[in-house]
Design a protein around this motif. Structure first.
Motif, PDB file in Angstrom:
ATOM      1  N   VAL A  39      31.114 149.849  25.193  1.00 37.21           N
ATOM      2  CA  VAL A  39      31.207 149.138  26.194  1.00 37.21           C
ATOM      3  C   VAL A  39      32.234 147.781  25.897  1.00 37.21           C
ATOM      4  N   VAL A  40      33.623 147.677  26.478  1.00 37.79           N
ATOM      5  CA  VAL A  40      34.407 146.790  26.080  1.00 37.79           C
ATOM      6  C   VAL A  40      34.571 145.660  26.963  1.00 37.79           C
ATOM      7  N   SER A  41      34.723 144.469  26.920  1.00 37.32           N
ATOM      8  CA  SER A  41      35.334 143.552  27.605  1.00 37.32           C
ATOM      9  C   SER A  41      36.867 143.599  27.884  1.00 37.32           C
ATOM     10  N   ALA A  42      37.175 142.486  28.540  1.00 36.50           N
ATOM     11  CA  ALA A  42      38.698 142.360  28.457  1.00 36.50           C
ATOM     12  C   ALA A  42      38.906 141.577  27.414  1.00 36.50           C
ATOM     13  N   ARG A  43      40.244 141.501  27.016  1.00 38.94           N
ATOM     14  CA  ARG A  43      40.940 140.868  25.512  1.00 38.94           C
ATOM     15  C   ARG A  43      40.766 139.418  25.847  1.00 38.94           C
ATOM     16  N   GLY A  44      40.267 138.577  24.915  1.00 40.05           N
ATOM     17  CA  GLY A  44      40.172 137.197  24.986  1.00 40.05           C
ATOM     18  C   GLY A  44      41.006 136.551  25.757  1.00 40.05           C
ATOM     19  N   GLY A  45      40.394 135.553  26.921  1.00 43.17           N
ATOM     20  CA  GLY A  45      41.554 135.064  27.759  1.00 43.17           C
ATOM     21  C   GLY A  45      41.990 135.698  29.023  1.00 43.17           C
ATOM     22  N   MET A  46      41.904 137.120  28.927  1.00 42.51           N
ATOM     23  CA  MET A  46      42.525 137.812  30.046  1.00 42.51           C
ATOM     24  C   MET A  46      42.081 137.741  31.243  1.00 42.51           C
ATOM     25  N   THR A  47      40.748 137.622  31.535  1.00 43.09           N
ATOM     26  CA  THR A  47      39.901 137.441  32.814  1.00 43.09           C
ATOM     27  C   THR A  47      40.392 136.180  33.303  1.00 43.09           C
ATOM     28  N   ASP A  48      40.369 135.204  32.514  1.00 42.81           N
ATOM     29  CA  ASP A  48      40.818 133.822  32.973  1.00 42.81           C
ATOM     30  C   ASP A  48      42.284 133.832  33.498  1.00 42.81           C
ATOM     31  N   GLU A  49      43.244 134.407  32.779  1.00 44.95           N
ATOM     32  CA  GLU A  49      44.601 134.431  33.087  1.00 44.95           C
ATOM     33  C   GLU A  49      44.666 135.185  34.401  1.00 44.95           C
ATOM     34  N   LEU A  50      43.926 136.375  34.716  1.00 44.86           N
ATOM     35  CA  LEU A  50      44.048 137.128  35.907  1.00 44.86           C
ATOM     36  C   LEU A  50      43.600 135.946  37.218  1.00 44.86           C
ATOM     37  N   ILE A  51      42.530 135.372  37.014  1.00 40.02           N
ATOM     38  CA  ILE A  51      42.024 134.247  37.814  1.00 40.02           C
ATOM     39  C   ILE A  51      43.025 133.446  37.946  1.00 40.02           C
ATOM     40  N   ARG A  52      43.967 132.936  37.107  1.00 35.73           N
ATOM     41  CA  ARG A  52      44.802 132.060  37.430  1.00 35.73           C
ATOM     42  C   ARG A  52      46.140 132.830  38.308  1.00 35.73           C
ATOM     43  N   LEU A  53      46.349 133.935  37.891  1.00 39.05           N
ATOM     44  CA  LEU A  53      47.448 134.620  38.667  1.00 39.05           C
ATOM     45  C   LEU A  53      47.239 134.702  40.007  1.00 39.05           C
ATOM     46  N   ALA A  54      45.970 135.042  40.414  1.00 40.80           N
ATOM     47  CA  ALA A  54      45.217 134.879  41.866  1.00 40.80           C
ATOM     48  C   ALA A  54      45.500 133.720  42.394  1.00 40.80           C
ATOM     49  N   GLN A  55      45.053 132.562  41.636  1.00 41.39           N
ATOM     50  CA  GLN A  55      45.225 131.350  42.449  1.00 41.39           C
ATOM     51  C   GLN A  55      46.646 130.867  42.608  1.00 41.39           C
ATOM     52  N   GLU A  56      47.591 131.602  41.886  1.00 46.54           N
ATOM     53  CA  GLU A  56      49.108 130.926  42.219  1.00 46.54           C
ATOM     54  C   GLU A  56      49.366 131.837  43.431  1.00 46.54           C
ATOM     55  N   ILE A  57      48.745 132.777  43.828  1.00 48.44           N
ATOM     56  CA  ILE A  57      49.067 133.502  45.427  1.00 48.44           C
ATOM     57  C   ILE A  57      48.285 132.622  46.364  1.00 48.44           C
ATOM     58  N   THR A  58      47.200 132.515  46.121  1.00 48.51           N
ATOM     59  CA  THR A  58      46.212 131.762  47.116  1.00 48.51           C
ATOM     60  C   THR A  58      45.147 131.146  46.671  1.00 48.51           C
ATOM     61  N   ASP A  59      44.523 130.180  47.295  1.00 45.79           N
ATOM     62  CA  ASP A  59      43.182 129.564  46.758  1.00 45.79           C
ATOM     63  C   ASP A  59      42.109 130.151  47.338  1.00 45.79           C
ATOM     64  N   ARG A  60      42.334 131.260  48.332  1.00 39.97           N
ATOM     65  CA  ARG A  60      41.184 131.734  48.772  1.00 39.97           C
ATOM     66  C   ARG A  60      41.428 133.261  48.791  1.00 39.97           C
ATOM     67  N   PRO A  61      41.499 133.869  47.368  1.00 36.15           N
ATOM     68  CA  PRO A  61      41.698 135.363  47.218  1.00 36.15           C
ATOM     69  C   PRO A  61      40.509 136.221  47.985  1.00 36.15           C
ATOM     70  N   PRO A  62      40.892 137.223  48.811  1.00 34.53           N
ATOM     71  CA  PRO A  62      39.457 138.224  49.345  1.00 34.53           C
ATOM     72  C   PRO A  62      38.809 138.494  47.944  1.00 34.53           C
ATOM     73  N   ARG A  63      37.436 138.602  48.158  1.00 37.93           N
ATOM     74  CA  ARG A  63      36.573 139.032  46.757  1.00 37.93           C
ATOM     75  C   ARG A  63      37.078 140.573  46.600  1.00 37.93           C
ATOM     76  N   ARG A  64      37.165 141.304  47.308  1.00 33.52           N
ATOM     77  CA  ARG A  64      37.473 142.748  46.961  1.00 33.52           C
ATOM     78  C   ARG A  64      38.619 142.781  46.223  1.00 33.52           C
ATOM     79  N   GLU A  65      39.806 142.325  46.570  1.00 35.55           N
ATOM     80  CA  GLU A  65      41.175 142.179  45.915  1.00 35.55           C
ATOM     81  C   GLU A  65      40.771 141.467  44.541  1.00 35.55           C
ATOM     82  N   MET A  66      39.809 140.592  44.590  1.00 36.99           N
ATOM     83  CA  MET A  66      39.578 139.845  43.229  1.00 36.99           C
ATOM     84  C   MET A  66      39.213 141.027  42.439  1.00 36.99           C
ATOM     85  N   ASP A  67      38.293 141.619  42.738  1.00 34.18           N
ATOM     86  CA  ASP A  67      37.812 142.760  41.863  1.00 34.18           C
ATOM     87  C   ASP A  67      38.692 143.677  41.345  1.00 34.18           C
TER      88      ASP A  67
END
Ligand code: ASP
Ligand code: MG
Length: 423
Positions: A39-67
């Motif tokens: 079982v493998v995780s996302a590469r280091g820092g990647m999940t944080d980076e994806l969260i930042r990307l979402a925040q660049e679009i909106t501060d309330r991303p729909p949770r389904r789209e977040m997933d």
């Protein structure tokens, strides 16, 4: 066949070089004759980076789209690892969580695994392949992608180990195992060779970032043996399993600290039956995890309710409390982020009086004020000023002589310390 589930965290697959190293390790085990599901995780820092990307679009991303977004991180890792194994001529196949049969409930961004449909996994394993499953993700009843909350790959691994009846679930990370305290803070912290599920669950819940608490719960329920160990060396790590009562004479096994806390004060709630229920039921319905609850009476007919939540739940918590203040009668809701939680954990505490007093003594000698105390049979937690946390952990570690039992007390050579809560 002997079957091993291995989980590799983000730092273990952060670079091409690290991915090759992981592939080599899997190849070696495979040659010894073990079936392997990795079982493998996302590469280091990647999940944080994806969260930042979402925040660049909106501060309330729909949770389904977040997933939908977050699940991509793990997909990159599984594909790259499968390619690295192919290069070594080891037959391997990468699978998403859904393809791996991970079925979850509907709670987007913090879903829980409901079942593992092992059909495909078993077929691939029986055909001699190494199966590489994307951690942290699954699929709900309506075939949407869900994720399991930060650190969720640990839980994927343990759930797979349980469902496949694996002999062991090895969690590879960038530290040598579970320590008596965070070795970055306490240089004399000692590696624990073994720890019980109950103690590990408390340690993980109280800030030891090495395992997602939910994974320990699942392991305890299904008696999955876990070994937490480093992917950077071949040292034995920490075994997490049911530990017999004989070993429970160790009073305190570790000290943890958690800076990811907010102290919430709900002021001047009328002292009437039902109001605490109203408040905590509202938070529970929103899936907000509450800890360290105290109620202080002020001599009048009102009380203050104080409790903690994690920082990412702060705004949601305040919003809910303000919305129901008409019903609860609270005059004020305050959220204070200048606090940290330090805790001691140990199954032997229940039969050893005076353990809490020793902890308070260590804090008092350091001149550290205790704001809130909460205890259970196997832990004592204190809320203190955030900037005193390091001193507090060192003093408590020293008080219980945790670095000195048995070994040389060396903290090991962890290559890069892993940020709390993520691997
Ligand atoms: N990639 C996810 C996270 O960073 C899950 C995991 O690493 O276990 O939280
Ligand atoms: Mg982790």
């Amino acid at each position: 066949m002997h079957l091993i589930v291995q989980k590799y965290g983000g730092t273990s697959v952060a670079t091409a070089e690290r991915i090759h190293a992981v592939a080599e390790r899997i190849a070696r085990k495979r040659r010894e004759g073990s079936g392997i599901a990795a079982v493998v995780s996302a590469r280091g820092g990647m999940t944080d980076e994806l969260i930042r990307l979402a925040q660049e679009i909106t501060d309330r991303p729909p949770r389904r789209e977040m997933d939908m977004l977050l699940a991509t991180g793990e997909q990159i890792s599984v594909a790259l690892l499968a390619m690295a194994l192919d290069k070594l001529d080891v037959p391997a196949i990468s699978l998403t969580g859904a393809q791996g049969g991970i079925r979850t409930d509907q709670m987007h961004t913090k879903a829980r695994i409901r079942a593992v449909d092992t059909g495909r996994l078993v077929r691939e394993l029986e055909s001699g392949k190494v199966v590489i499953v994307a951690g942290f993700q699954g699929m709900n009843e309506v075939d949407d992608i869900t994720t399991l909350g930060r650190g969720g790959s640990d839980t994927t691994a343990v759930a797979l180990a349980a469902a496949l009846g694996a002999d062991i679930c090895e969690i590879f990370t960038d530290v040598d195992g579970v320590y008596t305290a965070d070795p970055r803070i306490v240089p004399g912290a000692r590696l624990l060779p073994r720890i019980s599920y109950g103690e590990m669950l408390e340690m993980a819940s109280l800030g030891a970032g090495v395992l997602q608490p939910r994974s320990v719960e699942v392991a305890a329920q299904h008696h999955v043996r876990i070994e937490v160990r480093s992917s950077f060396n071949h040292n034995p790590g920490t075994i997490v399993e049911e530990v017999g009562t004989v070993e429970k004479d160790i009073v305190v096994v570790g000290v943890t600290h958690d800076a990811n806390v907010v102290k919430v004060i709900v002021a001047d709630v009328p002292d009437r039956p039902g109001l605490a229920h109203r408040i905590f039921a509202a938070l529970a319905d929103a899936g907000i995890n509450v800890d360290v609850i105290v109620q202080t009476t002020k001599g009048e007919a009102v009380t203050d309710l104080i409790f903690t939540v994690s920082r990412d739940e702060r705004d949601h918590t305040v919003e809910i409390l303000e919305r129901i203040s008409g019903e609860t009668g609270a005059t004020r809701v305050e959220a204070d982020e200048s606090v940290a939680k330090v805790s001691i954990v140990g199954a032997g505490m229940v039969s050893n009086p005076g353990v809490a007093a020793r902890m308070f003594g260590a804090l008092s000698r350091e001149g550290i004020n205790i704001q809130v105390i909460s205890t259970s049979e196997i832990k004592v937690s204190c809320l203190i000023a955030a900037d005193a946390a390091t001193r507090a952990v060192r003093a408590i570690h020293e008080e219980f002589e945790l670095g000195e039992a048995g070994s040389d007390g060396a903290a090991g050579e962890s290559p890069e310390a892993e940020p709390q809560g993520t691997v």
